[in-house]
Design a protein around this motif. Structure first.
Motif, PDB file in Angstrom:
ATOM      1  N   LEU A 146       0.846  -1.194   0.003  1.00 48.78           N
ATOM      2  CA  LEU A 146      -0.139  -0.103   0.079  1.00 48.78           C
ATOM      3  C   LEU A 146       0.893   1.285  -0.067  1.00 48.78           C
ATOM      4  CD1 LEU A 146      -2.494  -0.836   2.859  1.00 48.78           C
ATOM      5  CD2 LEU A 146      -2.902  -1.064   0.299  1.00 48.78           C
ATOM      6  N   THR A 147       0.286   2.331  -0.367  1.00 48.74           N
ATOM      7  CA  THR A 147       1.302   3.678  -0.682  1.00 48.74           C
ATOM      8  C   THR A 147       0.467   4.718   0.152  1.00 48.74           C
ATOM      9  OG1 THR A 147      -0.009   4.084  -2.852  1.00 48.74           O
ATOM     10  CG2 THR A 147       2.309   2.980  -2.621  1.00 48.74           C
ATOM     11  N   MET A 148       1.130   5.677   0.651  1.00 48.01           N
ATOM     12  CA  MET A 148       0.526   6.834   1.500  1.00 48.01           C
ATOM     13  C   MET A 148       1.406   7.995   1.239  1.00 48.01           C
ATOM     14  SD  MET A 148      -1.046   7.136   5.208  1.00 48.01           S
ATOM     15  CE  MET A 148       0.259   6.842   5.999  1.00 48.01           C
ATOM     16  N   PRO A 149       1.491   8.639   0.454  1.00 49.25           N
ATOM     17  CA  PRO A 149       2.403   9.979   0.377  1.00 49.25           C
ATOM     18  C   PRO A 149       1.933  11.058   1.270  1.00 49.25           C
ATOM     19  CG  PRO A 149       1.489   9.430  -1.880  1.00 49.25           C
ATOM     20  CD  PRO A 149       0.632   8.822  -0.824  1.00 49.25           C
ATOM     21  N   SER A 150       2.843  11.847   1.806  1.00 52.50           N
ATOM     22  CA  SER A 150       2.555  12.859   2.845  1.00 52.50           C
ATOM     23  C   SER A 150       2.365  14.145   1.753  1.00 52.50           C
ATOM     24  CB  SER A 150       3.565  13.531   3.619  1.00 52.50           C
ATOM     25  OG  SER A 150       3.692  12.128   4.624  1.00 52.50           O
ATOM     26  N   VAL A 151       1.165  14.971   1.936  1.00 54.34           N
ATOM     27  CA  VAL A 151       0.960  15.982   1.000  1.00 54.34           C
ATOM     28  C   VAL A 151       0.780  17.457   1.667  1.00 54.34           C
ATOM     29  CG1 VAL A 151       0.045  14.876  -0.765  1.00 54.34           C
ATOM     30  CG2 VAL A 151      -1.465  15.640   0.986  1.00 54.34           C
ATOM     31  N   GLY A 152       0.974  18.590   1.269  1.00 50.95           N
ATOM     32  CA  GLY A 152       1.049  19.999   1.874  1.00 50.95           C
ATOM     33  C   GLY A 152      -0.077  20.680   1.143  1.00 50.95           C
ATOM     34  N   ALA A 153      -0.408  20.333   0.104  1.00 47.25           N
ATOM     35  CA  ALA A 153      -1.365  21.235  -0.617  1.00 47.25           C
ATOM     36  C   ALA A 153      -2.485  20.269  -1.251  1.00 47.25           C
ATOM     37  CB  ALA A 153      -0.724  21.858  -1.609  1.00 47.25           C
ATOM     38  N   ARG A 154      -3.767  20.699  -1.511  1.00 48.22           N
ATOM     39  CA  ARG A 154      -4.766  20.052  -2.254  1.00 48.22           C
ATOM     40  C   ARG A 154      -4.236  19.521  -3.673  1.00 48.22           C
ATOM     41  NH1 ARG A 154     -10.870  22.186  -3.343  1.00 48.22           N
ATOM     42  NH2 ARG A 154     -11.124  20.735  -5.051  1.00 48.22           N
ATOM     43  N   ARG A 155      -3.410  20.578  -4.313  1.00 47.53           N
ATOM     44  CA  ARG A 155      -3.137  19.979  -5.757  1.00 47.53           C
ATOM     45  C   ARG A 155      -2.259  18.637  -5.702  1.00 47.53           C
ATOM     46  NH1 ARG A 155      -0.213  24.317  -4.933  1.00 47.53           N
ATOM     47  NH2 ARG A 155       2.103  24.265  -5.290  1.00 47.53           N
TER      48      ARG A 155
END
Length: 349
Positions: A112-121
């Motif tokens: 499974l994959t789960m990136p961290s994001v800091g913006a909606r885009r």
């Protein structure tokens, strides 16, 4: 407490321990997962052999599922994903944006994959590639962070994607878990709160610095590795910010050499990773060299217990933490607080 996240990860409670360099070792990860949360190994400063050994050490301590955080810009990131596949690790998380090829490699191997994001885009981009979940970190969080607070970023992402969303940045108790669920998240992730547990490998002296901090004792600086980084405000950090460009560059080269020895990478591989980082994050060459500071400075404080000579990533939530429970005690407390708060809300309704 069953959510889309617990169903996905196979853990009883929607509480994730993030992959913190030189902190999220086998003992902390195993303690988190054994307590019903979901622990994540920090692998960026490990060689492949060290990562393999750490995975197996976690397995010796618990049969609960766990994950590994992979730094996507390392030249051996594909080999690291192959190792996760071979060892049947449940999840690969990414602190830096992964490539579509890495996501596909995980998918093909059943990870499974789960990136961290800091913006909606960013969330929209990676979900279009087929990731299984996203971790949304607001500006309150420690380490690399952005300018948007969790209370504004989280609803944007929840409304934009259809995968489980994990909320990070400012969480430390059951009230925060209920708040995140109310926003539409499927769980919370915490770094600083798990760092300040009795299961954390960080020295007592370093923990004392965190416990003494107030909510205003962190600073977001670009002088650690060229991009915004929230750390405890210390004399060493002030010296980094005051240093001129020449002394900063000399220090960065020295730390790059230390990081090369720590990971076993060749200079060619390290420079290749630096070039990839520069292209992917829009850094100048000076900032690219500065990026080598992070592992060495983290190792000095977190692994060697020398807060006066390293940096200490910290969320603003450090100012609200006053004790060092075990991971089991912490997760039990969070779940009980969340249950009590949900019951009170239901009664009020």
């Amino acid at each position: 407490m069953r959510t889309r996240l617990t169903d996905l990860l196979g853990c009883p409670h929607p509480v994730v321990q993030t992959g913190m360099g030189f902190v999220s070792d086998a003992a902390l990860v195993a303690a988190t997962s054994a307590a019903g949360g979901f622990g994540i190994i920090a692998s960026a400063a490990m060689s492949l052999d060290e990562l393999r050994a750490t995975i197996r050490q976690v397995r010796q301590r618990t049969d609960a599922p766990f994950g590994v955080n992979v730094r996507a810009d390392l030249p051996d990131s594909a080999e690291r994903i192959d190792l996760l596949i071979t060892e049947q690790v449940r999840l690969a998380s990414f602190a830096l944006a992964p490539s579509r090829d890495l996501i596909r490699r995980c998918q093909d191997g059943g990870v499974l994959t789960m990136p961290s994001v800091g913006a909606r885009r960013h969330a929209e981009k990676v979900t279009a590639w087929g990731v299984d979940a996203v971790l949304v970190q607001g500006g309150e969080g420690g380490g690399h962070t952005g300018p948007v607070p969790t209370t504004l970023l989280l609803p944007q992402v929840v409304d934009a994607v259809d995968v489980p969303v994990v909320a990070a940045g400012g969480f430390f108790d059951g009230r925060g878990l209920v708040a995140a669920l109310a926003y539409g998240a499927s769980g919370i992730a915490m770094g600083t709160r798990f760092l300040l547990t009795s299961d954390s490998p960080v020295s007592a002296e370093v923990k004392a610095h965190y416990l003494a901090a107030s909510v205003t004792d962190t600073v977001v600086t670009t002088r650690v590795d060229g991009v915004p980084h929230r750390v405890l405000r210390t004399p060493f950090v002030r010296a980094l910010e005051d240093a001129g460009p020449v002394s900063g560059l000399v220090r960065s080269v020295r730390h790059a050499q230390a990081f090369r020895r720590q990971t076993g990478l060749s200079w060619a591989a390290l420079l290749g990773a630096a070039r990839a980082t520069r292209r992917g994050r829009g850094l100048s060459w000076a900032q690219t060299v500065m990026a080598a500071n992070t592992p060495a400075l983290l190792r000095t404080s977190m692994a060697q217990g020398r807060p006066e000579a390293g940096v200490m990533p910290a969320g603003q939530v450090a100012g609200l933490i006053t004790d060092l429970p075990s991971c089991a005690e912490l997760i039990d407390r969070i779940v009980k607080e969340a249950d009590d708060r949900l019951a009170a809300l239901s009664s009020a309704r």
